[in-house]
Each structure stands twice: as C-alpha cells, then as structure tokens.
Enzyme design. Structure first.
Site, short mmCIF file in Angstrom:
data_model
loop_
_atom_site.label_atom_id
_atom_site.label_comp_id
_atom_site.label_asym_id
_atom_site.label_seq_id
_atom_site.Cartn_x
_atom_site.Cartn_y
_atom_site.Cartn_z
NE ARG A 59 73.53 -26.25 -8.50
CZ ARG A 59 74.18 -26.50 -9.64
NH1 ARG A 59 75.29 -25.82 -9.90
NH2 ARG A 59 73.74 -27.40 -10.48
NE ARG B 254 80.12 -18.47 -8.26
CZ ARG B 254 80.61 -19.50 -8.96
NH1 ARG B 254 80.17 -20.72 -8.71
NH2 ARG B 254 81.53 -19.31 -9.89
CD GLU C 105 80.18 -24.56 -15.57
OE1 GLU C 105 79.23 -25.33 -15.37
OE2 GLU C 105 81.01 -24.25 -14.68
CB SER D 15 79.14 -29.17 -16.73
OG SER D 15 80.11 -28.23 -16.38
NE ARG E 132 76.62 -19.40 -14.36
CZ ARG E 132 77.79 -19.79 -13.88
NH1 ARG E 132 78.73 -20.26 -14.72
NH2 ARG E 132 78.06 -19.75 -12.60
#
Length: 425
Positions: free
Chosen positions: A262, A277, A349, A352, A391
């Site tokens: 990403r 990130r 987070e 999801s 994560r």
C-alpha cells in the site's frame, strides 16, 4: 456497483443512502445518463432493423429490374451504416460515463450502521481480556525490537526508503510463526480453504473489489500495467469472477497468507515510527462468498474467527461497529477488532470484517443459481483480516514484554518457534 432498476424505482431512497455517507445526491445524474443510454440503444436497434430490411429489399428490387430503386436502397443502407456507427459510439461513450459514475460511488450501508463523522463515533460492541498491569513503563514495539537488535528500520530505509523494516532472528521467526498459526487455526478449526494467490493482478481485479477507480493513488502499479495487491481480498474474491456458482456450494470460505502493498497516500505524518503503517506487510485474509440470506450470519461468524486468534494468544481486544463516516467504501456493515497495545496505552485496529452485499459481485459478475431455478442471483461477498500479521507481532511483543526487555513467547506459538519460550534471554 448498483442495480439500476433499484435506482429508477427508488431515487429518493438512493440519495438518502448516499447522504448517510456524506455524498451528494446522484440519482438525477445517473437516471439522466441511463435515459440517454437507453434512448441511444433503442434508436440504434431501430436503425439496424431498417438497415437489415433495406438490405433485403435491394435484392428484390434488382430481381424486378428496378435499378433506380436498388440504387436508392443501397445509398440508404450506406447512410444507415454510418448512422449506426455514430449511434454505437455515442452509446458506448454514455455507457462508459454511466458505468464510471456508478463505480465511483460507495456502497449503501445497512440501517443499523451508527451515524457519525469519524472513528470517534464508532460503537463498542464487546471487550475480551484485561490489559496487564506493569511494574515498569511499557515500551513500544520499535524500542523493544531495536534494543534486541532484531528490528532494523535504518537499514530498511537505506534500501527502500521510509515505512519498511528488516526483521532478524527470533522476531523474523515469530512473524513467520504467527502466519502459520493463523492459517492452521482457520483451516483446521474454522473451515476455510487455504489458497496461495498471485501478488500482482490486472486492473480489472481491483475494479471488481472496489479499489479502482477511486483508490488508485493508494496502490502500486508496475511498468507492465499490473498492480501489486493491497490485500489478498482482491485475489480471493476474484477467484470466482464472471462465474455462475451452484447455490448448494455456498458458502465458500477461503483464506490466504500474502504480502500486501500500500502506498499509504493519505497517511502522511501518521505512524511514521515502527511497523503500524508499512508499504509492505503480511496479512492472513478471510473471504466468504454466500447467498444474501447467509451473509449477515457469516459476518458474525467471520468476526468470531478473527477474534479467536487473539484469544489463543491471550491478547486483550475490543470489537467496535464502524459508523457511517468511518466505514469502508465497499462495505455495508463493518466490525473492527482493536487490540490493546500497552506501549501506546490504547487500542489499535488489527482486523476489519465487512459484509459487502452484492456490491463486489455486481462489479465482477459473480452469480449463483438456486436449485431448480433458471434465474440466477448475485452472491454476497465478505472479507476480513484474520489477522494483520505485522500488527499481531507488535501486539505480542508489547503485551509480553518483560522488565529486562525480553519478550515471552505465547504458549500457542511455541510449537512454531522450536520450543523457544523467551526472545532475547
């Protein structure tokens, strides 16, 4: 992607659904394009029908010795051919504009999605586990990793720039162990089929899952026109694109452990230190293909499967339902799972889980045929992280840190670590 028939019959409801997303009313523009497109299609069909008819009349006129009539008909056919080409070009252009307009709009969210503008308005659903109390100031993962000499951001930046990391030794093995543990759990206990998919796809695959055209800036494209996948949701969901499935075979449940890429185009200044990130990271993805009747229950099931990973690792977490201002582009309802990070003293987070309805299925023409019925129906698709591996590594490190900077390996991971109980000891 949306059902045009629904928009024609419910323009006000469609605009109200967009308004919940903070989007402007679009039914007027869509229906105008739709009307123009259908009018051009009707006119083109009429021109084609007259062209076919005139072509047949040419032979009849010649057979009757009517050369003038035949010549006039041939001139008419020539004009109709040019007219038809013009109409088809106009129809194609309007159709593309209509399609791109529909492609750029977010999915309609369910009525039970909370109203809100940002993540601050998300609604907590439940919690599991209690954060540990430490007799020392807990460190963040990057401090722990660098102090152990097993996490190197400086050398990664020298090779690749910011938002990359080099893991070494026991931490590299721990990340590998986490991915294997997640896959084993989801395949042996949760009924998912493991799939190994490509890391590069054509643009059509990203269009199908909704990353394109709106989010092209957040993805990496190669010089060959391929795109690096931002998540294996793209490849797992597209496995059955442009197919008609047997409803009796649903639900289909798939999982993959993949590298993800990403650009993080919209995250300048956020989480610049550490692994939260990254441009490149690993994730174990969960994807389900279901009927419309199954999809709500499947979302609860999928969320529970992701939660189970954290339970087995004894990591405290909470589940929140995302509000209308924070939910993803293609989702109709989303649960975020947030793990406790003692180094940050907050939940972050880690997964999801979303039900997309038929939003993706319409884009990629994925249908099912109920038993004893000729009519096909669009399937529903769901996806979730089960979990983001990097994560989870962060959460394991921070929640299992010791006063001397060592890291205790959770019991569930020790078989994958060759029996190692402590990193850095």
């Amino acid at each position: 992607m949306f059902d045009l028939k629904f928009i024609r019959e419910n323009p006000e409801d469609f605009d109200k659904a967009l308004a919940r997303r903070g989007e402007a009313a679009m039914s007027g523009k869509i229906l105008s394009l739709d009307s123009d497109h259908r009018a051009l299609s009707t006119e083109a069909q009429a021109v084609q029908a007259r062209r076919n008819e005139a072509s047949k009349l040419i032979g009849r006129a010649k057979a009757q010795g009517d050369e003038a009539g035949a010549t006039a008909l041939m001139d008419e056919v020539s004009g109709l051919k040019a007219k038809l080409a013009e109409l088809e070009d106009q129809e194609r252009a309007i159709g593309e504009k209509l399609n791109m307009t529909l492609m750029s709009l977010p999915n309609m969210i369910y009525d039970d999605v909370p109203e809100g503008d940002s993540e601050d308005d998300n609604v907590e659903v439940r919690r599991w586990g209690a954060p540990a109390k430490y007799a020392f100031e807990p460190k963040e993962h990057f401090t722990l990793g660098e102090d152990l000499g097993l996490m190197d951001f400086e050398r990664a930046a020298k090779m690749s720039g910011s938002r990359f990391v080099v893991l070494k030794g026991a931490l590299a093995r721990l990340e590998r162990a986490l991915g294997q543990f997640m896959l084993d759990l989801h395949t042996s206990e949760h009924g998912y089929e493991e799939v190994l998919t490509p890391a590069m796809v054509r643009g059509e695959a990203l269009l199908g899952t909704g990353q394109l055209p709106k989010f092209g800036d957040d993805a990496f494209q190669t010089t060959t026109g391929h795109w690096l996948i931002p998540t294996s949701e793209v490849t797992l969901t597209n496995l059955h694109s442009d197919e008609i499935l047997d409803e009796a075979d649903l639900p289909i449940r798939l999982t993959a452990h993949s590298q993800c890429f990403r650009a993080e185009a919209g995250s300048a200044g956020r989480d610049t230190r550490g692994m939260i990130r990254q441009h490149q990271f690993e994730k174990v993805e969960l994807v389900s293909v279901t009927t419309a009747d199954q999809s709500d229950d499947e979302l609860e099931r999928m969320t529970g499967c992701a939660e189970e990973v954290l339970k087995r690792l004894h990591l405290p977490y909470r589940v929140v339902k995302l509000c209308s201002g924070d939910i993803g582009f293609g989702a109709r309802r989303t649960y975020d799972i947030e793990v406790w990070l003692p180094g940050q003293d907050r939940f972050r987070e880690i997964s999801s889980c979303s039900v997309m309805g038929d939003f993706q299925a319409r884009r990629m023409k994925m249908r099912c045929r109920p038993k004893s019925e000729k009519q096909t129906r669009f399937v529903h698709t769901l996806n979730g992280s089960g979990l983001a591996v990097g994560r989870t590594l962060i959460a394991v490190m921070e929640n299992n840190q010791q006063a001397d900077g060592t890291i205790r390996v959770p019991q569930a991971l020790r078989p994958y670590m060759g029996g190692i109980e402590m990193i850095g000891a």
